[in-house]
Design an enzyme around this catalytic site. Structure first.
Site, PDB file in Angstrom:
ATOM      1  N   CYS A  37       0.834  -1.227  -0.039  1.00  0.00           N
ATOM      2  CA  CYS A  37       0.201  -0.036   0.056  1.00  0.00           C
ATOM      3  C   CYS A  37       0.793   1.140   0.030  1.00  0.00           C
ATOM      4  CB  CYS A  37      -0.842   0.032   1.206  1.00  0.00           C
ATOM      5  SG  CYS A  37      -1.818  -1.514   1.301  1.00  0.00           S
ATOM      6  N   HIS A  68      -3.543   6.912   2.986  1.00  0.00           N
ATOM      7  CA  HIS A  68      -3.891   5.722   2.388  1.00  0.00           C
ATOM      8  C   HIS A  68      -5.369   5.271   2.884  1.00  0.00           C
ATOM      9  CE1 HIS A  68      -3.939   1.698   1.020  1.00  0.00           C
ATOM     10  NE2 HIS A  68      -3.876   0.948   2.280  1.00  0.00           N
ATOM     11  N   ASN A 100     -10.175  -0.558   0.071  1.00  0.00           N
ATOM     12  CA  ASN A 100      -8.723  -0.367  -0.029  1.00  0.00           C
ATOM     13  C   ASN A 100      -8.091  -0.833  -1.206  1.00  0.00           C
ATOM     14  OD1 ASN A 100      -5.987  -0.692   0.475  1.00  0.00           O
ATOM     15  ND2 ASN A 100      -6.278  -1.597   2.637  1.00  0.00           N
TER      16      ASN A 100
HETATM   17  O1  UT7 Z   1      -3.660  -1.326   3.542  1.00  0.00           O
HETATM   18  C1  UT7 Z   1      -3.229  -2.097   4.913  1.00  0.00           C
HETATM   19  C2  UT7 Z   1      -4.241  -3.031   4.934  1.00  0.00           C
HETATM   20  N1  UT7 Z   1      -4.803  -3.326   6.029  1.00  0.00           N
HETATM   21  C3  UT7 Z   1      -5.630  -2.489   7.112  1.00  0.00           C
HETATM   22  O2  UT7 Z   1      -5.430  -1.319   6.795  1.00  0.00           O
HETATM   23  C4  UT7 Z   1      -6.190  -3.205   8.246  1.00  0.00           C
HETATM   24  C5  UT7 Z   1      -6.181  -2.264   9.306  1.00  0.00           C
HETATM   25  N2  UT7 Z   1      -7.144  -2.820  10.360  1.00  0.00           N
HETATM   26  C6  UT7 Z   1      -8.611  -2.745  10.202  1.00  0.00           C
HETATM   27  O3  UT7 Z   1      -8.965  -1.888   9.408  1.00  0.00           O
HETATM   28  C7  UT7 Z   1      -9.552  -3.588  11.071  1.00  0.00           C
HETATM   29  O4  UT7 Z   1      -8.881  -4.185  12.425  1.00  0.00           O
HETATM   30  C8  UT7 Z   1     -10.412  -4.550  10.485  1.00  0.00           C
HETATM   31  C9  UT7 Z   1     -11.820  -3.604   9.926  1.00  0.00           C
HETATM   32  C10 UT7 Z   1      -9.690  -5.496   9.600  1.00  0.00           C
HETATM   33  C11 UT7 Z   1     -11.296  -5.225  11.608  1.00  0.00           C
HETATM   34  O5  UT7 Z   1     -11.856  -4.283  12.548  1.00  0.00           O
HETATM   35  P1  UT7 Z   1     -11.690  -4.634  14.190  1.00  0.00           P
HETATM   36  O6  UT7 Z   1     -12.599  -3.409  15.002  1.00  0.00           O
HETATM   37  O7  UT7 Z   1     -10.258  -4.456  14.429  1.00  0.00           O
HETATM   38  O8  UT7 Z   1     -12.745  -6.122  14.403  1.00  0.00           O
HETATM   39  P2  UT7 Z   1     -12.079  -7.227  14.996  1.00  0.00           P
HETATM   40  O9  UT7 Z   1     -10.654  -8.052  13.924  1.00  0.00           O
HETATM   41  O10 UT7 Z   1     -11.476  -6.962  16.238  1.00  0.00           O
HETATM   42  O11 UT7 Z   1     -13.062  -8.369  15.147  1.00  0.00           O
HETATM   43  C12 UT7 Z   1     -14.436  -7.846  15.957  1.00  0.00           C
HETATM   44  C13 UT7 Z   1     -15.409  -8.952  15.597  1.00  0.00           C
HETATM   45  C14 UT7 Z   1     -14.534 -10.343  15.710  1.00  0.00           C
HETATM   46  O12 UT7 Z   1     -15.806 -11.224  16.384  1.00  0.00           O
HETATM   47  P3  UT7 Z   1     -15.573 -11.492  17.946  1.00  0.00           P
HETATM   48  O13 UT7 Z   1     -14.202 -12.371  17.875  1.00  0.00           O
HETATM   49  O14 UT7 Z   1     -15.841 -10.264  18.742  1.00  0.00           O
HETATM   50  O15 UT7 Z   1     -17.051 -12.378  18.058  1.00  0.00           O
HETATM   51  C15 UT7 Z   1     -14.661 -10.782  14.163  1.00  0.00           C
HETATM   52  O16 UT7 Z   1     -14.748 -12.061  13.951  1.00  0.00           O
HETATM   53  O17 UT7 Z   1     -15.945  -8.793  14.306  1.00  0.00           O
HETATM   54  C16 UT7 Z   1     -15.782 -10.224  13.553  1.00  0.00           C
HETATM   55  N3  UT7 Z   1     -15.528  -9.693  12.374  1.00  0.00           N
HETATM   56  C17 UT7 Z   1     -16.860  -9.467  11.615  1.00  0.00           C
HETATM   57  N4  UT7 Z   1     -18.039  -9.385  11.576  1.00  0.00           N
HETATM   58  C18 UT7 Z   1     -18.953  -9.385  10.589  1.00  0.00           C
HETATM   59  C19 UT7 Z   1     -14.523  -9.693  11.218  1.00  0.00           C
HETATM   60  N5  UT7 Z   1     -14.809  -9.333  10.184  1.00  0.00           N
HETATM   61  C20 UT7 Z   1     -16.128  -9.285  10.057  1.00  0.00           C
HETATM   62  C21 UT7 Z   1     -17.151  -8.883   9.029  1.00  0.00           C
HETATM   63  N6  UT7 Z   1     -18.283  -9.109   9.445  1.00  0.00           N
HETATM   64  N7  UT7 Z   1     -16.717  -8.692   7.623  1.00  0.00           N
END
Ligand code: UT7
Length: 321
Positions: A111, A248, A278
């Protein structure tokens, strides 16, 4: 000699997949994706390829720069999703444009790729080795993600953005900061195809993109503000003098957090991630080209571009438009 942006362009695939579309593929919802990321829709390649998107963006940037393809000395494509391992996407774009004089190659800095390309091109222009450079960020991340993994497939989109840089007496790139931390490579990675070497065969299936989302989130919100401050300090420019901070387009919450940490109003942080998701290396040049086309950029405006991603890699550059 400074390196100044003379033309921009972008190209997106025709097909738009909104969050409803994704909620039919994986266990997710429009509400979750919008709240956690700000993304509502993204463009996905069906007939388009990384090379065709790159060529479309490149042609527009070139036409708007007033230069001809034969004027180009350098052509860099930043991508992690080249359609071919070899030749490079840049060589295919070179053929499409007829930029026969240009030295063409790809770079992989995920990225942050477009900023790395700016870093390289600026050094060549400043040293007098080359005068005119075409830089493209182009991706079809839809080919790398696991469409069964809801934690990654909802984030990414396909597209390309481009900019033409040319030697200029004034303005252009004022300062840059570029960095990498390979010790954290496994935070966001994608393994290649299985090794067919008879001496050391691997039986594993081809890899998809895997990511520790929380770690990347925390890395981004801590690193980007420091990197931006450092870049401004090098040029003796204050945050208040900057018209726009182009970050980004990974997550709206990351951008809002960086705005808070820099104590700058959110209106100075333009976003298109709601419609594009993204797009990795394409994200910054697409956003820049869209702002340019809206007529939001005037000569003399100061802009910060800053990105972060796999590697880990990150960077920022200060531009006088
Ligand atoms: O270019 C660089 C590339 N990457 C990034 O920029 C990623 C940076 N990180 C992020 O943007 C965020 O961490 C994410 C959007 C990827 C995830 O958001 P989060 O608030 O950090 O969520 P999390 O990973 O802590 O997950 C929270 C919950 C989990 O469930 P439990 O364990 O609390 O029951 C996940 O399983 O949300 C669940 N979850 C979803 N639920 C519905 C994860 N993905 C999804 C989804 N839909 N798509």
């Amino acid at each position: 000699m400074n390196a100044r942006i003379m033309g921009t362009g972008w190209k997106l695939p025709v097909f738009q997949a909104d969050n409803e579309f994704l909620s039919k593929l994986v266990d997710t919802s429009d509400e979750w994706i919008t709240e956690r990321t700000g993304i509502r829709s993204r463009h996905l390649a069906r007939d388009e390829t990384t090379a065709s998107l790159a060529e479309g963006a490149a042609k527009e940037a070139l036409a708007r720069s007033g230069l001809k393809a034969s004027d180009l000395d350098l052509l860099i494509v930043a991508t992690i999703t080249s359609d071919t391992d070899t030749p490079s996407t840049a060589c295919r774009v070179q053929a499409g444009l007829g930029a026969s004089k240009a030295v063409a190659f790809d770079i992989n800095a995920a990225c942050s790729g477009f900023l790395y390309a700016v870093h390289i091109a600026e050094a060549f222009i400043r040293s007098g080795i080359y005068k005119n450079a075409l830089l493209v960020g182009a991706e079809t991340l839809s080919r790398l993600v696991d469409w069964k993994d809801r934690s990654t497939c909802i984030l990414f989109g396909d597209g390309a953005g481009a900019a033409v840089l040319t030697a200029s007496e004034e303005g252009g790139i004022l300062s840059q900061t570029i960095a990498s931390n390979g010790a954290k490579w496994s935070t966001l990675s994608c393994m290649g195809r299985p090794n067919q070497n008879p001496l050391n065969p691997e039986k594993t299936a081809p890899g998809y993109l895997t990511m520790d989302g929380r770690e990347i989130f925390s890395f981004a919100v801590k690193t980007v503000p420091v990197c931006v401050e450092e870049t401004l300090e090098k040029a003796g420019v204050s945050k208040e003098e900057v018209k726009y901070f182009l970050l980004h387009q990974a997550n709206q919450r990351i951008i809002q957090s960086v705005a808070r940490r820099l104590a700058q109003p959110e209106e100075k942080f333009p976003m298109n991630l709601d419609q594009c998701g993204n797009t990795s290396a394409a994200s910054l040049p697409i956003l820049l080209a869209q702002l340019d086309r809206q007529g939001s950029l005037q000569r003399g405006d100061k802009l910060i571009l800053s990105g972060f991603g796999a590697g880990l890699t990150w960077g920022a550059c200060l531009i006088e438009w």
